[in-house]
Design an enzyme around this catalytic site. Structure first.
Site, PDB file in Angstrom:
ATOM      1  N   GLN A   1      -1.657   2.466   9.951  1.00 36.13           N
ATOM      2  CA  GLN A   1      -0.396   2.587   9.192  1.00 36.13           C
ATOM      3  C   GLN A   1       0.670   3.313  10.017  1.00 36.13           C
ATOM      4  O   GLN A   1       1.864   3.032   9.892  1.00 36.13           O
ATOM      5  CB  GLN A   1      -0.634   3.378   7.889  1.00 36.13           C
ATOM      6  CG  GLN A   1      -1.361   2.631   6.798  1.00 36.13           C
ATOM      7  CD  GLN A   1      -2.849   2.886   6.837  1.00 36.13           C
ATOM      8  OE1 GLN A   1      -3.430   3.186   7.882  1.00 36.13           O
ATOM      9  NE2 GLN A   1      -3.498   2.754   5.704  1.00 36.13           N
TER      10      GLN A   1
ATOM     11  N   ARG B   1      -7.390  -0.540  -6.746  1.00 36.08           N
ATOM     12  CA  ARG B   1      -7.716   0.515  -5.773  1.00 36.08           C
ATOM     13  C   ARG B   1      -7.965   1.810  -6.545  1.00 36.08           C
ATOM     14  O   ARG B   1      -7.269   2.080  -7.518  1.00 36.08           O
ATOM     15  CB  ARG B   1      -6.595   0.704  -4.730  1.00 36.08           C
ATOM     16  CG  ARG B   1      -6.556  -0.438  -3.699  1.00 36.08           C
ATOM     17  CD  ARG B   1      -5.638  -0.121  -2.534  1.00 36.08           C
ATOM     18  NE  ARG B   1      -6.267   0.788  -1.577  1.00 36.08           N
ATOM     19  CZ  ARG B   1      -5.601   1.368  -0.575  1.00 36.08           C
ATOM     20  NH1 ARG B   1      -4.311   1.154  -0.423  1.00 36.08           N
ATOM     21  NH2 ARG B   1      -6.229   2.175   0.270  1.00 36.08           N
TER      22      ARG B   1
ATOM     23  N   ASP C   1      -1.986  10.843  -2.248  1.00 41.42           N
ATOM     24  CA  ASP C   1      -2.402   9.749  -3.142  1.00 41.42           C
ATOM     25  C   ASP C   1      -2.778  10.267  -4.521  1.00 41.42           C
ATOM     26  O   ASP C   1      -2.726   9.532  -5.503  1.00 41.42           O
ATOM     27  CB  ASP C   1      -3.560   8.971  -2.535  1.00 41.42           C
ATOM     28  CG  ASP C   1      -3.039   8.110  -1.409  1.00 41.42           C
ATOM     29  OD1 ASP C   1      -2.851   8.635  -0.298  1.00 41.42           O
ATOM     30  OD2 ASP C   1      -2.752   6.924  -1.660  1.00 41.42           O
TER      31      ASP C   1
ATOM     32  N   ARG D   1       0.845  -1.187   0.000  1.00 44.14           N
ATOM     33  CA  ARG D   1       0.000   0.000   0.000  1.00 44.14           C
ATOM     34  C   ARG D   1       0.882   1.239   0.000  1.00 44.14           C
ATOM     35  O   ARG D   1       2.094   1.128   0.124  1.00 44.14           O
ATOM     36  CB  ARG D   1      -1.059  -0.003   1.132  1.00 44.14           C
ATOM     37  CG  ARG D   1      -0.732  -0.641   2.428  1.00 44.14           C
ATOM     38  CD  ARG D   1       0.303   0.044   3.267  1.00 44.14           C
ATOM     39  NE  ARG D   1       0.148   1.487   3.333  1.00 44.14           N
ATOM     40  CZ  ARG D   1       1.137   2.339   3.515  1.00 44.14           C
ATOM     41  NH1 ARG D   1       2.386   1.906   3.665  1.00 44.14           N
ATOM     42  NH2 ARG D   1       0.929   3.621   3.570  1.00 44.14           N
ATOM     43  N   GLY D   2       0.234   2.421  -0.152  1.00 46.68           N
ATOM     44  CA  GLY D   2       1.007   3.649  -0.362  1.00 46.68           C
ATOM     45  C   GLY D   2       1.055   3.902  -1.859  1.00 46.68           C
ATOM     46  O   GLY D   2       1.377   2.986  -2.630  1.00 46.68           O
ATOM     47  N   ALA D   3       0.744   5.134  -2.258  1.00 48.51           N
ATOM     48  CA  ALA D   3       0.512   5.418  -3.677  1.00 48.51           C
ATOM     49  C   ALA D   3       1.665   4.999  -4.604  1.00 48.51           C
ATOM     50  O   ALA D   3       1.439   4.242  -5.559  1.00 48.51           O
ATOM     51  CB  ALA D   3       0.164   6.896  -3.845  1.00 48.51           C
TER      52      ALA D   3
ATOM     53  N   ASN E   1      -5.407  12.466   0.421  1.00 47.36           N
ATOM     54  CA  ASN E   1      -4.458  11.680   1.215  1.00 47.36           C
ATOM     55  C   ASN E   1      -5.258  10.950   2.303  1.00 47.36           C
ATOM     56  O   ASN E   1      -6.480  11.107   2.416  1.00 47.36           O
ATOM     57  CB  ASN E   1      -3.366  12.588   1.806  1.00 47.36           C
ATOM     58  CG  ASN E   1      -2.223  11.784   2.408  1.00 47.36           C
ATOM     59  OD1 ASN E   1      -1.709  10.863   1.781  1.00 47.36           O
ATOM     60  ND2 ASN E   1      -1.846  12.085   3.633  1.00 47.36           N
ATOM     61  N   LYS E   2      -4.562  10.170   3.086  1.00 49.26           N
ATOM     62  CA  LYS E   2      -5.180   9.340   4.128  1.00 49.26           C
ATOM     63  C   LYS E   2      -6.206  10.110   4.952  1.00 49.26           C
ATOM     64  O   LYS E   2      -5.959  11.249   5.341  1.00 49.26           O
ATOM     65  CB  LYS E   2      -4.072   8.778   5.020  1.00 49.26           C
ATOM     66  CG  LYS E   2      -4.516   7.860   6.138  1.00 49.26           C
ATOM     67  CD  LYS E   2      -5.390   6.710   5.668  1.00 49.26           C
ATOM     68  CE  LYS E   2      -4.787   5.880   4.561  1.00 49.26           C
ATOM     69  NZ  LYS E   2      -5.787   5.017   3.869  1.00 49.26           N
TER      70      LYS E   2
HETATM   71  O1  MRU Z   1      -4.481   3.309   2.231  1.00 49.08           O
HETATM   72  P1  MRU Z   1      -2.987   3.484   2.055  1.00 49.08           P
HETATM   73  O2  MRU Z   1      -2.206   2.974   3.211  1.00 49.08           O
HETATM   74  O3  MRU Z   1      -2.512   2.964   0.726  1.00 49.08           O
HETATM   75  O4  MRU Z   1      -2.805   5.058   2.037  1.00 49.08           O
HETATM   76  C1  MRU Z   1      -1.515   5.609   1.940  1.00 49.08           C
HETATM   77  C2  MRU Z   1      -1.491   7.077   2.106  1.00 49.08           C
HETATM   78  O5  MRU Z   1      -2.502   7.729   2.265  1.00 49.08           O
HETATM   79  C3  MRU Z   1      -0.155   7.744   2.008  1.00 49.08           C
HETATM   80  O6  MRU Z   1      -0.114   8.863   2.834  1.00 49.08           O
HETATM   81  C4  MRU Z   1       0.060   8.161   0.559  1.00 49.08           C
HETATM   82  O7  MRU Z   1      -0.052   7.055  -0.299  1.00 49.08           O
HETATM   83  C5  MRU Z   1       1.363   8.799   0.347  1.00 49.08           C
HETATM   84  S1  MRU Z   1       2.637   7.595   0.533  1.00 49.08           S
HETATM   85  C6  MRU Z   1       4.022   8.006  -0.193  1.00 49.08           C
END
Ligand code: MRU
Length: 351
Positions: free
Chosen positions: A200, A97, A241, A54-56, A251-252
């Site tokens: 996370q 996703r 994201d 996970r993470g963009a 973002n999250k």
């Molecule tokens: O749901 P996730 O864990 O994939 O969400 C991740 C985030 O929101 C991060 O802050 C975002 O991807 C930036 S990571 C370099």
């Protein structure tokens, strides 16, 4: 930045080994360090959907390797028509996703390499996936240096979610800025939100910073505003994201509230993201698709129910922070202060 990624971070979340993709299982951290083996594109799409990775940026890189596996399958099935045979797998990866645009950016880049390929496609596509991976690490290092330069001496910062080596090709976006500032000697310590409901922050960010011996203090998400009121953090630094053409940032979930609070308390709000996170085709945050995940993620924790049986819950996992609340966006091409449509177009125009 003088350090290389191996010195700066020992975490390798995405590996291509023995002809297949291996993903560090982020569902199991910090209790176990285990890899999931993906031998076809369907397995990669499932791993993205289920948050093994996970993470963009990490999602984009994993999908790029997924295309390599898809091409192998398609070519084995019909060498003359592999470009047609691969289509279902590309769709499967694209649908894994919805919010992180890096996924579509990586798939687009892989697809644009198809046309000139003669003969078997795997070698060529593996080369490109590796390049996307390497370029992301290089971009992290560059944006980290730009971001760290903005942090004054003896500062503590607050970060949200996980934006480190686990969320990227390696090193990190917001957490990369934090690592670089720490190694430059300006950063004293980090506050990490736990990041409900998937944790996370508690599970991944604290673990990553511990690996690098960077002092980190965990807080409940709801403690962030008191922290700022007490002047315990000089910056909030987060990743993204998707960044719309006007500078609105998805973002999250919880990022928007942190930005509101930062503005109220006069604390700087920094977003660190590579150019692959910008989406010039989405005019503003209102058009960014926000993923709703299974309410079970909110109701249960490690298998135990937190709320009564029959609880109905809403679990949006991203929110949109308007550009007007962002002081600076840091990218590998430089920084954008007070982001708006024109400044963003100027920076990413020739992407
Ligand atoms: O749901 P996730 O864990 O994939 O969400 C991740 C985030 O929101 C991060 O802050 C975002 O991807 C930036 S990571 C370099």
């Amino acid at each position: 930045l003088s350090m290389n990624t191996d010195q700066a971070s020992n975490v390798r979340p995405i590996l291509w080994e023995e002809g297949h993709l291996r993903l560090l299982d982020q569902r199991r951290l910090p209790h176990a360090v285990e890899y999931v083996d993906c031998r076809n594109a369907g397995a990669v799409a499932a791993a993205i959907r289920e948050m093994v990775v996970r993470g963009a940026p990490a999602i984009g890189i994993a999908a790029a390797y997924g295309v390599v596996l898809a091409a192998r399958t398609a070519y084995t099935k019909d060498p003359g028509q592999w470009r047609r045979e691969i289509q279902d797998d590309l769709d499967r990866l694209a649908e894994s996703r919805p919010t992180a645009i890096n996924l579509h950016w990586a798939l687009c880049r892989m697809r644009s390499a198809f046309e000139p390929i003669r003969g078997e496609p795997e070698t060529e596509l593996l080369g490109l996936a590796g390049k996307i991976h390497e370029e992301d690490i290089a971009a992290n290092l560059r944006m980290s240096a730009f971001g760290a330069a903005l942090i004054a001496d003896s500062t503590r910062v607050l970060t949200h979610c996980n934006t480190g080596s686990l969320a990227t090709g390696g090193f990190g976006t917001a957490l990369g800025v934090i690592r670089a500032a720490f190694h430059a000697g300006t950063l004293q310590g980090v506050y990490a939100t736990e990041t409900r409901p998937w944790l996370q922050g508690a599970r991944l960010t604290v673990w990553e910073l511990q690996q690098d011996h960077i002092p980190v203090t965990l807080i409940a998400d709801s403690a962030a505003h008191s922290l700022l009121a007490q002047r315990k953090a000089g910056w909030i630094i987060v990743g993204a994201d998707r960044i719309a053409a006007n500078g609105d940032v998805a973002n999250k979930i919880g990022t928007y509230g942190l930005a509101l609070s930062a503005r109220h308390h006069g604390v700087g709000f920094m977003v660190a993201a590579p150019v692959s996170t910008f989406d010039p085709d989405t005019p503003s945050g209102a058009e960014i698709p926000i993923e709703d995940r299974d309410p079970a993620e909110l109701i249960h924790c490690s298998g135990a129910a937190l709320a009564p049986a029959g609880t109905s819950a809403w679990n949006p996992v991203f929110d949109v922070t308007p550009a007007s609340l962002i002081d600076v966006i840091v990218t590998e091409r430089g920084v954008i202060r007070q982001p708006d449509r024109d400044k963003i177009a100027a920076l990413i125009g020739m992407r």
